[in-house]
Scaffold this motif. Sequence first.
Motif, PDB file in Angstrom:
ATOM      1  N   GLY A 129      67.087  48.779   2.971  1.00 33.24           N
ATOM      2  CA  GLY A 129      67.409  47.918   3.704  1.00 33.24           C
ATOM      3  C   GLY A 129      68.884  46.940   3.452  1.00 33.24           C
ATOM      4  N   LYS A 130      68.779  46.866   2.151  1.00 34.97           N
ATOM      5  CA  LYS A 130      70.078  46.161   1.496  1.00 34.97           C
ATOM      6  C   LYS A 130      71.044  47.123   1.922  1.00 34.97           C
ATOM      7  CE  LYS A 130      67.106  43.513  -2.001  1.00 34.97           C
ATOM      8  NZ  LYS A 130      66.838  43.162  -3.297  1.00 34.97           N
ATOM      9  N   GLY A 131      70.941  48.104   1.585  1.00 36.16           N
ATOM     10  CA  GLY A 131      71.969  48.987   1.629  1.00 36.16           C
ATOM     11  C   GLY A 131      72.636  48.931   3.237  1.00 36.16           C
ATOM     12  N   ILE A 132      71.832  49.150   4.022  1.00 35.55           N
ATOM     13  CA  ILE A 132      72.279  49.094   5.486  1.00 35.55           C
ATOM     14  C   ILE A 132      72.771  47.920   5.700  1.00 35.55           C
ATOM     15  CG2 ILE A 132      71.127  48.894   7.840  1.00 35.55           C
ATOM     16  CD1 ILE A 132      69.055  51.139   7.110  1.00 35.55           C
ATOM     17  N   LEU A 133      72.340  46.447   5.226  1.00 35.87           N
ATOM     18  CA  LEU A 133      72.775  45.279   5.687  1.00 35.87           C
ATOM     19  C   LEU A 133      74.213  45.236   4.900  1.00 35.87           C
ATOM     20  CD1 LEU A 133      72.334  42.450   6.351  1.00 35.87           C
ATOM     21  CD2 LEU A 133      71.607  42.154   4.315  1.00 35.87           C
TER      22      LEU A 133
END
Length: 166
Positions: A129-133
């Motif tokens: 999720g952090k990577g996608i963000l």
Amino acid sequence: MRKRSDVADDEHTREVPALKEIGELLREARESCGMTLQQASEITKVRTKYLEAIENGEFAVIPGEVYLKGFIRTYADCLGLDGAQVIAQYNELRRARDSAALRQLEQERIGRLERTREERKQRRLQALGKGILVVLIVAAVAFALYYTGRSMGLIKWTPSWLERLR
């Protein structure tokens, strides 16, 4: 004072109730013989504190497993019980207790493994999720810079895929 020879032979072969606690069994047998702990201690040559500990199920007071089994056998024989049978019952209860403890430890270990797996899965999802963000933020900043630069006339180039969208 009652001696071991005073106990009738038929009492010596009494059946040991299968699921009764060892200490309770020995206490009841002693009380039914009308014997005190001190008398039993004199007959068995086992200290009173150890006999009392056995009756209370406080086996940790006894200095070792070998001593404990010897004391239980001697005490049971003194009280007219079959010492070997009482030891067999003790061993069975000990195995059942150890088996239950092992099952509990195994369940706790499995629970920890499942929690660890779940936590690992959660951490992976959070990292994803952090990577996608981060990718979305970088893309948004890139598009913002591109359109700002185009509107200011700093950028004259237009990607071919963007021209097809128009």
